[in-house]
Design an enzyme around this catalytic site. Structure first.
Site, PDB file in Angstrom:
ATOM      1  N   CYS A   2     -36.483  11.978 -24.426  1.00 44.04           N
ATOM      2  CA  CYS A   2     -36.356  11.476 -25.925  1.00 44.04           C
ATOM      3  C   CYS A   2     -34.800  10.553 -26.420  1.00 44.04           C
ATOM      4  O   CYS A   2     -33.932  10.791 -25.780  1.00 44.04           O
ATOM      5  CB  CYS A   2     -36.337  12.666 -26.641  1.00 44.04           C
ATOM      6  SG  CYS A   2     -37.403  14.091 -26.470  1.00 44.04           S
ATOM      7  N   ARG A  27     -35.814   6.236 -22.532  1.00 45.09           N
ATOM      8  CA  ARG A  27     -35.964   7.911 -22.577  1.00 45.09           C
ATOM      9  C   ARG A  27     -36.710   8.523 -23.034  1.00 45.09           C
ATOM     10  O   ARG A  27     -36.932   9.783 -22.576  1.00 45.09           O
ATOM     11  CB  ARG A  27     -34.427   7.820 -23.608  1.00 45.09           C
ATOM     12  CG  ARG A  27     -33.469   7.782 -23.306  1.00 45.09           C
ATOM     13  CD  ARG A  27     -32.432   8.341 -23.658  1.00 45.09           C
ATOM     14  NE  ARG A  27     -31.758   9.102 -24.506  1.00 45.09           N
ATOM     15  CZ  ARG A  27     -31.029   9.825 -23.517  1.00 45.09           C
ATOM     16  NH1 ARG A  27     -30.051   9.407 -23.036  1.00 45.09           N
ATOM     17  NH2 ARG A  27     -30.960  11.747 -23.620  1.00 45.09           N
ATOM     18  N   TRP A  77     -40.329  12.174 -25.338  1.00 41.51           N
ATOM     19  CA  TRP A  77     -40.785  12.112 -24.840  1.00 41.51           C
ATOM     20  C   TRP A  77     -41.178  13.690 -24.312  1.00 41.51           C
ATOM     21  O   TRP A  77     -40.850  14.993 -24.706  1.00 41.51           O
ATOM     22  CB  TRP A  77     -39.664  12.248 -23.233  1.00 41.51           C
ATOM     23  CG  TRP A  77     -40.402  12.650 -21.912  1.00 41.51           C
ATOM     24  CD1 TRP A  77     -41.287  11.861 -21.129  1.00 41.51           C
ATOM     25  CD2 TRP A  77     -40.830  14.296 -21.046  1.00 41.51           C
ATOM     26  NE1 TRP A  77     -41.370  12.647 -19.968  1.00 41.51           N
ATOM     27  CE2 TRP A  77     -40.586  14.047 -20.058  1.00 41.51           C
ATOM     28  CE3 TRP A  77     -40.338  15.475 -21.591  1.00 41.51           C
ATOM     29  CZ2 TRP A  77     -40.592  15.066 -19.277  1.00 41.51           C
ATOM     30  CZ3 TRP A  77     -40.459  16.630 -20.616  1.00 41.51           C
ATOM     31  CH2 TRP A  77     -40.974  16.112 -19.484  1.00 41.51           C
ATOM     32  N   ASN A 103     -33.778  16.032 -30.532  1.00 47.87           N
ATOM     33  CA  ASN A 103     -33.967  16.115 -28.696  1.00 47.87           C
ATOM     34  C   ASN A 103     -33.430  17.741 -28.053  1.00 47.87           C
ATOM     35  O   ASN A 103     -32.187  17.465 -28.656  1.00 47.87           O
ATOM     36  CB  ASN A 103     -32.978  15.077 -28.448  1.00 47.87           C
ATOM     37  CG  ASN A 103     -33.346  14.472 -26.990  1.00 47.87           C
ATOM     38  OD1 ASN A 103     -33.590  15.577 -26.035  1.00 47.87           O
ATOM     39  ND2 ASN A 103     -31.845  14.070 -26.038  1.00 47.87           N
ATOM     40  N   GLY A 104     -34.384  18.303 -27.090  1.00 46.13           N
ATOM     41  CA  GLY A 104     -33.948  19.442 -27.106  1.00 46.13           C
ATOM     42  C   GLY A 104     -34.863  20.005 -26.652  1.00 46.13           C
ATOM     43  O   GLY A 104     -36.156  19.691 -27.248  1.00 46.13           O
ATOM     44  N   GLU A 498     -36.206   9.668  -0.491  1.00 38.07           N
ATOM     45  CA  GLU A 498     -36.028   9.541  -1.705  1.00 38.07           C
ATOM     46  C   GLU A 498     -37.241   7.840  -1.310  1.00 38.07           C
ATOM     47  O   GLU A 498     -36.933   7.035  -2.142  1.00 38.07           O
ATOM     48  CB  GLU A 498     -33.864   8.413  -1.494  1.00 38.07           C
ATOM     49  CG  GLU A 498     -34.186   7.261  -2.597  1.00 38.07           C
ATOM     50  CD  GLU A 498     -34.448   8.318  -3.526  1.00 38.07           C
ATOM     51  OE1 GLU A 498     -33.915   6.871  -4.507  1.00 38.07           O
ATOM     52  OE2 GLU A 498     -34.261   9.358  -3.870  1.00 38.07           O
ATOM     53  N   LYS A 502     -39.218   7.437  -4.621  1.00 33.21           N
ATOM     54  CA  LYS A 502     -40.019   6.231  -4.859  1.00 33.21           C
ATOM     55  C   LYS A 502     -40.805   5.687  -4.889  1.00 33.21           C
ATOM     56  O   LYS A 502     -41.188   5.193  -6.183  1.00 33.21           O
ATOM     57  CB  LYS A 502     -38.844   5.383  -4.792  1.00 33.21           C
ATOM     58  CG  LYS A 502     -37.213   5.072  -4.893  1.00 33.21           C
ATOM     59  CD  LYS A 502     -37.296   4.623  -6.105  1.00 33.21           C
ATOM     60  CE  LYS A 502     -35.259   5.459  -6.621  1.00 33.21           C
ATOM     61  NZ  LYS A 502     -35.677   7.263  -6.829  1.00 33.21           N
ATOM     62  N   GLU A 505     -42.913   7.950  -7.930  1.00 28.82           N
ATOM     63  CA  GLU A 505     -43.114   7.918  -9.259  1.00 28.82           C
ATOM     64  C   GLU A 505     -43.043   6.735 -10.037  1.00 28.82           C
ATOM     65  O   GLU A 505     -43.625   6.922 -10.797  1.00 28.82           O
ATOM     66  CB  GLU A 505     -41.132   8.528  -9.345  1.00 28.82           C
ATOM     67  CG  GLU A 505     -40.721   7.723  -8.765  1.00 28.82           C
ATOM     68  CD  GLU A 505     -39.317   8.099  -8.898  1.00 28.82           C
ATOM     69  OE1 GLU A 505     -38.389   9.304 -10.032  1.00 28.82           O
ATOM     70  OE2 GLU A 505     -37.770   7.300  -8.691  1.00 28.82           O
ATOM     71  N   HIS A 521     -45.210  19.825  13.509  1.00 27.68           N
ATOM     72  CA  HIS A 521     -45.227  21.018  13.117  1.00 27.68           C
ATOM     73  C   HIS A 521     -45.954  21.329  12.115  1.00 27.68           C
ATOM     74  O   HIS A 521     -45.858  21.453  11.085  1.00 27.68           O
ATOM     75  CB  HIS A 521     -44.020  20.844  12.651  1.00 27.68           C
ATOM     76  CG  HIS A 521     -43.068  21.796  14.061  1.00 27.68           C
ATOM     77  ND1 HIS A 521     -42.911  22.530  15.320  1.00 27.68           N
ATOM     78  CD2 HIS A 521     -42.086  20.778  14.566  1.00 27.68           C
ATOM     79  CE1 HIS A 521     -42.380  22.153  16.111  1.00 27.68           C
ATOM     80  NE2 HIS A 521     -41.505  21.167  15.714  1.00 27.68           N
ATOM     81  N   LYS A 620     -36.014   8.482 -18.085  1.00 24.40           N
ATOM     82  CA  LYS A 620     -34.786   8.514 -17.183  1.00 24.40           C
ATOM     83  C   LYS A 620     -33.880  10.254 -17.357  1.00 24.40           C
ATOM     84  O   LYS A 620     -32.992   9.702 -16.485  1.00 24.40           O
ATOM     85  CB  LYS A 620     -33.507   7.476 -17.874  1.00 24.40           C
ATOM     86  CG  LYS A 620     -32.738   7.056 -17.518  1.00 24.40           C
ATOM     87  CD  LYS A 620     -33.056   6.352 -16.297  1.00 24.40           C
ATOM     88  CE  LYS A 620     -31.294   5.952 -15.636  1.00 24.40           C
ATOM     89  NZ  LYS A 620     -32.357   5.681 -13.975  1.00 24.40           N
TER      90      LYS A 620
END
Length: 625
Positions: A2, A27, A77, A103-104, A498, A502, A505, A521, A620
């Protein structure tokens, strides 16, 4: 998570708030809203979707807002409640006298909501935030209000109500609050979610991120946990939520406005990928002394002896930072010879971790506000560990709460998918491992070899970036395949993780990163004709082994995309496509091998028509657990 921006001053608040929201959209972007205070009335508009939807709505005559010089806005968000207009912020109490952005997460919102319902309050949303707005309204007593701007520093009714409500609240918050009856007062507070006050010329801009502030001022005050501020046109006061006065410390914001602009690039992610030669140079600047052959980490100078005597290192982070931490684990054990573990921050605090004497905990976070990483750090410090931070954002909570640390200095990272922060984190971890190693076992000659190799990395990254068109062409051949594998060994196993992250996402392609030897395996059962499998296979100690893994995939019809060393002719005989990286010391390979994977993910997302900088369901900075 947010974005919050609020304003008190002389300018038209609406235009400033909307511009601030656009800079904070990375955000959160499920919904957005704005509140303008004027003539003892709170005028609020909300919309589902991107900020552009809200902006368009405000252009219509029937939904226009009056001009005002105080206001606040929010881009969401979603946590509690679906992304709908009624769940969007700002939230009001049921008499439209209190407005709040948040925010929270309010953990005890259910209990508070039941209490407020019993008191006769009516709710219209599914959110925890509306509960907090209603609770402030419950405590708000206009008869207590002092004539603005406040008599002899006495608290206004709004200040008292916010303090009373926060004393009943469990959870995390960064909030801004307005009251219709106090038309020139803004109250802000934080616990666990960042808030910054920008101090301008006769104006104040509050935001959850400096990105919304630096266009107007670079003078900022960082609120600490359990602190609040009362802001009016003629000044502001800071205090704890217990009303203990706090002397604000005004600092210079690290990032400049031009660093946050797209410039010639179509997306921030591409800009930040292409900035890596410069960002790595900035990260190294002043820390590598080639003349004397030493690593200079001024922030750790007072703890050098503790680091040399460390018996164990725990590195903690989330997502990309965790992958960088895994590289750090290899570096610390290989170079500094210290037993090291990398822990998911989200798990660390809940499993009763063992922290012994001589334990050093390194928290890695681009924003310095990641809730899980901050909680893990606090748990480790409570148990007596020496805490270090590897952080990009100056003044952030983790940076302030660690014993010492090293800033990345890679510049602001706006794209949700982290790129240059990853390379900066690996550079800092390398420097830290060398800093300790030279004081323990490493010879001066070996250290100089590493420093010379590090000094070449920025130019080598530039050479890798020149292959972007080739990477784009190859990626477009496989972009409709919905399952990919990324495989690596040793230092390049974290790079495989990584690369897979990428791709997932930002292009929404299912991808798995694995140690190449583990493929047989179980995961080898997934390989079918035409499946793209990316091998990170530069020449090194396990080169022959990974060639064998390539043959295993090739025999089953997989399409091989290899990241290999320049001049390796053999790899061209077994791989369908090859992206090359220059030769370097093996522990430094991740700084080069990750670059083609970042470009691959970027080009895949563009080819699939995805929103590169604002992927669905992501934000983010994750400031909630």
């Amino acid at each position: 998570m947010c974005g919050i921006v609020a304003y008190v001053g002389k300018k038209n608040a609406q235009s400033l708030l909307l511009e601030g929201l656009k800079r904070l959209e990375y955000r959160g972007y499920d919904s957005a809203g704005i509140c303008i205070g004027q003539d003892h009335t709170l005028h609020t508009r909300r919309a589902v979707g991107r900020i552009s939807v809200l902006e368009s709505a405000l252009e219509h005559a029937q939904t226009q807002l009056p001009a005002g010089h105080i206001g606040m806005a929010h881009t969401r968000w979603a946590t509690h409640g679906a992304p709908t207009e009624c769940n969007a912020h700002p939230h009001m109490d049921d008499k439209n006298k209190i407005a709040l952005v948040h925010n929270g997460i309010i953990e005890n919102y259910s209990t508070l909501k039941q209490f407020l319902i019993e008191k006769g309050h009516t709710f219209s949303s599914q959110t925890d935030t509306e509960v907090l707005a209603m609770l402030i309204a419950h405590f708000y007593k206009p008869a207590d209000k002092q004539a603005e701007p406040g008599a002899d520093g006495e608290r206004s009714a709004l200040t008292k109500a916010v303090q009373a409500a926060l004393h009943e609240t469990r959870g995390t918050y960064g909030i801004a609050v307005m009251a219709a009856d106090e038309p020139s007062t803004l109250v802000v507070a934080r616990r666990g979610s960042p808030l910054i006050i920008g101090v301008g010329n006769g104006e104040y801009i509050v935001a959850s991120d400096a990105a919304a502030i630096v266009e107007h001022t670079t003078q900022v005050v960082y609120l600490n946990d359990n602190e609040m501020a009362v802001i009016r046109p003629n000044g502001f006061r800071t205090m704890t939520i217990d009303d203990v006065p706090v002397t604000p410390e005004i600092k210079e914001a690290e990032f400049k406005l031009e660093q946050m602009e797209l410039g010639q690039y179509e997306h921030f992610m591409l800009k930040e990928i292409m900035e890596q030669p410069t960002s790595i140079e900035n990260c190294l600047r002043g820390r590598v002394d080639l003349l004397e052959g030493r690593v200079v980490l001024g922030g750790l100078a007072n703890y050098a002896r503790d680091l040399v005597r460390a018996r164990r290192v725990i590195i903690t982070g989330c997502g990309t930072a965790w992958h960088a931490g895994l590289v750090g684990e290899y570096l610390m054990e290989d170079l500094a010879k210290i037993p090291t573990e990398v822990e998911y921050a989200s798990e660390f605090r809940y499993r009763n971790p063992i922290i012994e004497d001589g334990t050093v905990v390194i928290a890695i976070s681009q924003s310095g506000e990641t809730a899980d990483t901050l909680a893990a750090l606090r748990e480790a410090r409570e148990r007596g560990a020496l805490s270090l931070g590897v952080i990009n954002t100056v003044g952030s909570t983790i940076a302030r709460e660690t014993d010492a640390g090293v800033y990345l200095h890679v510049g602001p990272e706006i794209g949700v998918a982290s790129t240059k922060a990853f390379s900066g984190q690996v550079v800092v971890e390398t420097l830290l491992a060398l800093f300790i190693a030279r004081r323990k076992y490493m010879s001066q000659q070996v250290l100089v070899e590493f420093l010379n190799a590090l000094n070449k990395i920025p130019e080598q990254v530039r050479r890798v970036l020149e292959q972007t068109d080739t990477i784009k062409t190859v990626t477009e051949q496989y972009v409709q395949r919905e399952n990919w594998l990324f495989l690596g060994r040793g230092y390049n196993y974290p790079v495989a993780l990584e690369g897979a992250l990428k791709l997932k996402e930002i292009s929404y392609i299912h991808a798995e990163g694995l140690p190449a030897a583990e493929m047989k395996h179980g995961p080898i059962a997934l390989i079918s004709a035409g499946m793209p499998v990316v091998f990170i296979a530069p020449r090194g100690s396990q080169y022959e082994k990974i060639l064998g893994n390539i043959q295993e995939v090739k025999a089953r019809g997989g399409k091989i995309i290899a990241v290999a060393s320049e001049g390796d002719e053999h790899i061209h005989t077994v791989a369908d496509h090859v992206f090359t990286v220059p030769e370097t010391i093996e522990p430094l390979q991740p700084l080069l091998t990750v670059i083609p994977l970042q470009l691959l993910a970027y080009h895949a997302a563009v080819a699939r028509g995805c929103n590169v900088d604002k992927p669905r369901n992501l934000a983010k900075s994750v400031t909630v657990e």
